[in-house]
Write a protein that holds these residues in place. Structure first.
Motif, PDB file in Angstrom:
ATOM      1  N   ILE A 296       0.872  -1.178   0.000  1.00  0.00           N
ATOM      2  CA  ILE A 296       0.000   0.000   0.000  1.00  0.00           C
ATOM      3  C   ILE A 296       0.908   1.227   0.000  1.00  0.00           C
ATOM      4  O   ILE A 296       1.914   1.256   0.717  1.00  0.00           O
ATOM      5  CB  ILE A 296      -0.915  -0.001   1.246  1.00  0.00           C
ATOM      6  N   PHE A 297       0.571   2.217  -0.819  1.00  0.00           N
ATOM      7  CA  PHE A 297       1.386   3.435  -0.875  1.00  0.00           C
ATOM      8  C   PHE A 297       0.492   4.589  -1.316  1.00  0.00           C
ATOM      9  O   PHE A 297      -0.636   4.371  -1.745  1.00  0.00           O
ATOM     10  CB  PHE A 297       2.550   3.245  -1.865  1.00  0.00           C
ATOM     11  N   GLN A 298       1.009   5.800  -1.204  1.00  0.00           N
ATOM     12  CA  GLN A 298       0.201   6.968  -1.558  1.00  0.00           C
ATOM     13  C   GLN A 298       0.557   7.491  -2.937  1.00  0.00           C
ATOM     14  O   GLN A 298       1.703   7.401  -3.362  1.00  0.00           O
ATOM     15  CB  GLN A 298       0.458   8.087  -0.558  1.00  0.00           C
ATOM     16  N   VAL A 299      -0.438   8.071  -3.593  1.00  0.00           N
ATOM     17  CA  VAL A 299      -0.166   8.745  -4.866  1.00  0.00           C
ATOM     18  C   VAL A 299      -0.988  10.032  -4.900  1.00  0.00           C
ATOM     19  O   VAL A 299      -2.110  10.077  -4.390  1.00  0.00           O
ATOM     20  CB  VAL A 299      -0.464   7.802  -6.060  1.00  0.00           C
ATOM     21  N   SER A 300      -0.392  11.087  -5.470  1.00  0.00           N
ATOM     22  CA  SER A 300      -1.103  12.365  -5.521  1.00  0.00           C
ATOM     23  C   SER A 300      -2.024  12.403  -6.735  1.00  0.00           C
ATOM     24  O   SER A 300      -1.727  11.803  -7.770  1.00  0.00           O
ATOM     25  CB  SER A 300      -0.103  13.523  -5.596  1.00  0.00           C
ATOM     26  N   GLY A 329      -1.877   8.096 -13.013  1.00  0.00           N
ATOM     27  CA  GLY A 329      -0.748   7.562 -13.782  1.00  0.00           C
ATOM     28  C   GLY A 329       0.443   8.498 -13.656  1.00  0.00           C
ATOM     29  O   GLY A 329       0.393   9.650 -14.097  1.00  0.00           O
ATOM     30  N   GLY A 330       1.510   8.002 -13.047  1.00  0.00           N
ATOM     31  CA  GLY A 330       2.680   8.858 -12.831  1.00  0.00           C
ATOM     32  C   GLY A 330       3.867   8.463 -13.682  1.00  0.00           C
ATOM     33  O   GLY A 330       4.840   9.213 -13.787  1.00  0.00           O
ATOM     34  N   ILE A 331       3.798   7.273 -14.308  1.00  0.00           N
ATOM     35  CA  ILE A 331       4.971   6.815 -15.064  1.00  0.00           C
ATOM     36  C   ILE A 331       5.127   7.635 -16.350  1.00  0.00           C
ATOM     37  O   ILE A 331       6.236   8.058 -16.694  1.00  0.00           O
ATOM     38  CB  ILE A 331       4.868   5.298 -15.366  1.00  0.00           C
TER      39      ILE A 331
END
Ligand SMILES: Cc1cc2nc3c(=O)[nH]c(=O)nc-3n(C[C@H](O)[C@H](O)[C@H](O)COP(=O)(O)OP(=O)(O)OC[C@H]3O[C@@H](n4cnc5c(N)ncnc54)[C@H](O)[C@@H]3O)c2cc1C
Length: 369
Positions: A296-300, A329-331
């Motif tokens: 589990i992790f955070q994403v803005s 989508g950050g990639i």
């Protein structure tokens, strides 16, 4: 006299693309140091639970990078090809295709290969360094500081430019002292709490709205994933990256509405078990997944920081809140910004001017792309 021309703080996905891009645009003439808190055997790991990600990215973004800085991604860092992304309404009656052809990545393998490539391009690496802040000379950033976890001694390195790629929780951005334009803290409602499993399974009922080896599936459903979405991304005919993201205040409201006490973990379990195609699922024990099969992790999910530079300092990737607000989508943005920042860094150093004013072009170049 500084230790390096450029320090790239954070040796994750974006940091190592940026390092390679700087090496490319400078014809390997600049001294570049990548610093990361991980052990060398776990390069670019986001947290102790791994490289937590949906692992999907568009071919278009990879091509953007390859065309400009000649960095190619192939097997084994690309695990599986997809034709696109398909988003479904709660009743599955409406579907919206988007994003075009893409890839499912193996983030651990990708990072190992990125680091090997960056080394070949002359980039130096320091591992097990926990960065806590920046070093200043009056209003100018001139380096980084922290603790060397190997020796437990203070760590300091100086450079003309520090590129901050330490991810969404960036300590460097949070404590930045030489800018009033860079936003330092993120509103918690702009953060999604997200988690996923990487699993093998035995196919149950054939139902292409639930698992499709050719498409990344997104389920938009406020009961399943309030303020976010659930995803079923194929990594093969019988392998999947399955997870969801929620916005915490909306999760609280959903729990009150349904009389439940769910959290991200219990929602993930429910989401997995309701899927009629994914039967007898087991966490992947493949060597390249074993340290990364659940997390589990955070994403803005907001627009990127309005200002991504200050004197001697630039942000790239999640540290600048680059993931796209609509799908987290950050990639893709990391590939694009990681590529263009190389050019901006090299120009500023060649012009011998690393002031905020001269680095400003990076803000504009990113928006243009
Ligand atoms: C569950 C989940 C699913 C996602 N799914 C997708 C998806 O399918 N497609 C997509 O495009 N995007 C997805 N994203 C977003 C994507 O994973 C990120 O945008 C991407 O990983 C950003 O890379 P980064 O290098 O900027 O940051 P990170 O990957 O967070 O890397 C930061 C690096 O800096 C290091 N670091 C941090 N702090 C310090 C410190 N103080 N000192 C030293 N080192 C430090 C970290 O250890 C790490 O190596 C997802 C995110 C999550 C959480």
């Amino acid at each position: 006299m500084v230790d390096y021309d450029v320090i790239v703080a954070g040796g994750g996905l974006t940091g190592t693309i940026a390092a390679q891009s700087i090496a490319h645009y400078s014809n390997q003439n600049l001294k570049i140091l990548s610093i990361d808190r991980n052990l060398e055997i776990y390069p670019g790991r986001k947290s102790l639970s791994g490289w937590t990600c949906g692992d999907a990215c568009s071919k278009e973004a990879v091509d953007y990078m390859t065309k400009r800085i000649k960095v190619q991604w192939t097997r084994p860092e690309i695990e599986h090809d997809v034709k696109g992304v398909m988003a479904f309404s709660p009743d599955k009656e409406t579907k919206i295709p988007f994003d075009g052809a893409g890839y499912m990545l193996n983030r651990q393998k990708l990072q190992e290969i990125q680091n090997q490539r960056a080394r070949k391009m002359g980039v130096d690496f320091d591992f097990e360094i926990n960065l806590t802040g920046l070093i200043y000379d009056e209003q100018q950033v001139v380096g980084v500081q922290g603790i060397d976890n190997k020796t437990k001694l203070p760590y300091k390195k100086t450079a003309k430019i520090v590129v901050d790629a330490t991810g969404v929780t960036s300590m460097l951005r949070n404590t930045l002292k030489n800018s009033t334009k860079v936003e330092k803290r993120i509103d918690r409602r702009d953060l999604e709490s997200t988690g996923r499993y990487i699993m093998y399974f035995e196919p149950g009922t054939k139902e292409l709205t639930e698992f499709d080896p050719d498409y990344c599936i997104i389920h938009l459903d406020q009961d399943i994933a309030p303020g976010g979405y659930g995803w079923v991304f194929p990594k093969g005919e019988k392998k999947v990256n399955i997870g969801l993201g929620v916005e915490k205040t909306l999760l609280e409201k959903r729990n009150i509405r349904l009389g439940k006490k769910d959290n991200v973990q219990t929602l993930m379990e429910e989401y997995l078990h309701r899927n009629p195609v994914i039967k007898n699922a087991k966490l992947s024990q493949d060597p390249e997944d074993i340290n990364n099969n659940s997390g589990i992790f955070q994403v803005s999910v907001r627009r990127q920081n309005d200002c991504m530079v200050s004197g001697g300092y630039m942000m790239v990737g999640d540290s600048a809140w680059m993931p796209k607000p609509i799908d987290a989508g950050g990639i893709g943005p990391a590939l694009i910004a990681g590529t263009i920042i190389g050019n901006n860094v090299v120009q500023a150093i060649e012009q011998n001017d690393v002031s905020e004013k001269n680095l400003w072009q990076y803000n504009l170049d990113f928006i243009k792309e």
